[in-house]
Design a protein around this motif. Sequence first.
Motif, PDB file in Angstrom:
ATOM      1  N   ARG A  30      -3.680   4.397  -0.326  1.00 29.71           N
ATOM      2  CA  ARG A  30      -4.248   3.588  -1.403  1.00 29.71           C
ATOM      3  C   ARG A  30      -3.656   2.181  -1.376  1.00 29.71           C
ATOM      4  NH1 ARG A  30      -3.932   8.754  -4.109  1.00 29.71           N
ATOM      5  NH2 ARG A  30      -6.025   9.382  -4.776  1.00 29.71           N
ATOM      6  N   GLN A  39       0.865  -1.182   0.000  1.00 32.94           N
ATOM      7  CA  GLN A  39       0.000   0.000   0.000  1.00 32.94           C
ATOM      8  C   GLN A  39       0.902   1.232   0.000  1.00 32.94           C
ATOM      9  OE1 GLN A  39      -2.417  -0.028   3.544  1.00 32.94           O
ATOM     10  NE2 GLN A  39      -0.685   0.228   4.921  1.00 32.94           N
ATOM     11  N   GLN A  54      -4.578   4.851  -9.687  1.00 31.63           N
ATOM     12  CA  GLN A  54      -5.822   5.183  -9.001  1.00 31.63           C
ATOM     13  C   GLN A  54      -5.907   6.678  -8.723  1.00 31.63           C
ATOM     14  OE1 GLN A  54      -8.464   2.999  -8.271  1.00 31.63           O
ATOM     15  NE2 GLN A  54      -9.433   4.994  -7.959  1.00 31.63           N
ATOM     16  N   ALA A  55      -4.767   7.276  -8.354  1.00 30.89           N
ATOM     17  CA  ALA A  55      -4.746   8.717  -8.091  1.00 30.89           C
ATOM     18  C   ALA A  55      -5.085   9.501  -9.354  1.00 30.89           C
ATOM     19  CB  ALA A  55      -3.372   9.126  -7.563  1.00 30.89           C
ATOM     20  N   ASP A  60      -8.762   9.165  -9.955  1.00 25.03           N
ATOM     21  CA  ASP A  60      -9.509   9.997  -9.003  1.00 25.03           C
ATOM     22  C   ASP A  60      -9.457  11.464  -9.423  1.00 25.03           C
ATOM     23  OD1 ASP A  60     -10.056   7.733  -7.564  1.00 25.03           O
ATOM     24  OD2 ASP A  60      -8.581   8.129  -5.984  1.00 25.03           O
ATOM     25  N   VAL A  70      -3.655  10.480   1.328  1.00 27.23           N
ATOM     26  CA  VAL A  70      -4.560   9.420   0.900  1.00 27.23           C
ATOM     27  C   VAL A  70      -3.814   8.096   0.905  1.00 27.23           C
ATOM     28  CG1 VAL A  70      -6.079   8.573  -0.922  1.00 27.23           C
ATOM     29  CG2 VAL A  70      -5.847  11.042  -0.545  1.00 27.23           C
ATOM     30  N   HIS A 102       0.169   0.988  -8.992  1.00 28.05           N
ATOM     31  CA  HIS A 102      -1.287   0.824  -8.863  1.00 28.05           C
ATOM     32  C   HIS A 102      -1.904   2.043  -8.192  1.00 28.05           C
ATOM     33  CE1 HIS A 102      -5.075  -0.582  -7.044  1.00 28.05           C
ATOM     34  NE2 HIS A 102      -5.151  -1.375  -8.102  1.00 28.05           N
ATOM     35  N   GLY A 103      -1.263   2.526  -7.126  1.00 26.96           N
ATOM     36  CA  GLY A 103      -1.784   3.691  -6.428  1.00 26.96           C
ATOM     37  C   GLY A 103      -1.746   4.940  -7.280  1.00 26.96           C
TER      38      GLY A 103
END
Length: 233
Positions: free
Chosen positions: A191, A179, A201-202, A205, A189, A197-198
């Motif tokens: 994630r 993570q 996702q960021a 978002d 944040v 991967h994070g």
Amino acid sequence: MANLSLNLNNISFTYARATRPLFQDLSVHFGRGWTGIVGANGVGKSTLLRLATGEVKPQLGHIVVPDSAIYCPQRTDDVPDHLNELKHANDRHAFKIKGQLGVVDDWIERWATLSHGERKRAQIAVALWQSPRVLAVDEPTNHLDTPAQDLLYAALSAFQGVGLLVSHDRRFLDGLCQQCLFVDPPETVLRPGNYSHGLQQAEQDAATAVKKRKQAQQAFSRLKQTAVKRRQK
């Protein structure tokens, strides 16, 4: 160590002479395994590691940390505490760590002439030998060649406690971390998944936020137009 955790509860921290808090009302839970701490330079990543290991204290909030926490700073100017004890240790764990990271017994006497990579390996070896329940490592791969990075990667991969890693090395962030905490003051944040991967996702978002903001602006514009037409009628 299966149930290990580190908790920061409503943490606020401000440096003296700073115009605004570095962290404000920050709450985050770190479980066993590695968490990447990522963000731009100067956002407080190193300070977060020091808070998590008790090197500095928050002005507000409290931290629930296991009884053994070690912070490994980026710099390696000074001989690590307990390196001499590691040198003379005869236990199996000490021999394993020294062999894994290639630590040589005369490094204390030759500290001034060692490379940064050798010093970093000694620093990490001392930390791992103490078997901390929380290990926070700050930029371990800066100025290291590939063989030294490989040794560090293998050693950190075997760590079984709560690990916090600040690094710009995507290989370490992707290979070690389960993570990542994205630090972008005033927001943080957490994630799931590794750095890549994070980051994906960021970006999703951020795109979603832009889309919603555009939709809200369009809706507001339509409401204004409707209001004008009604007043005209």
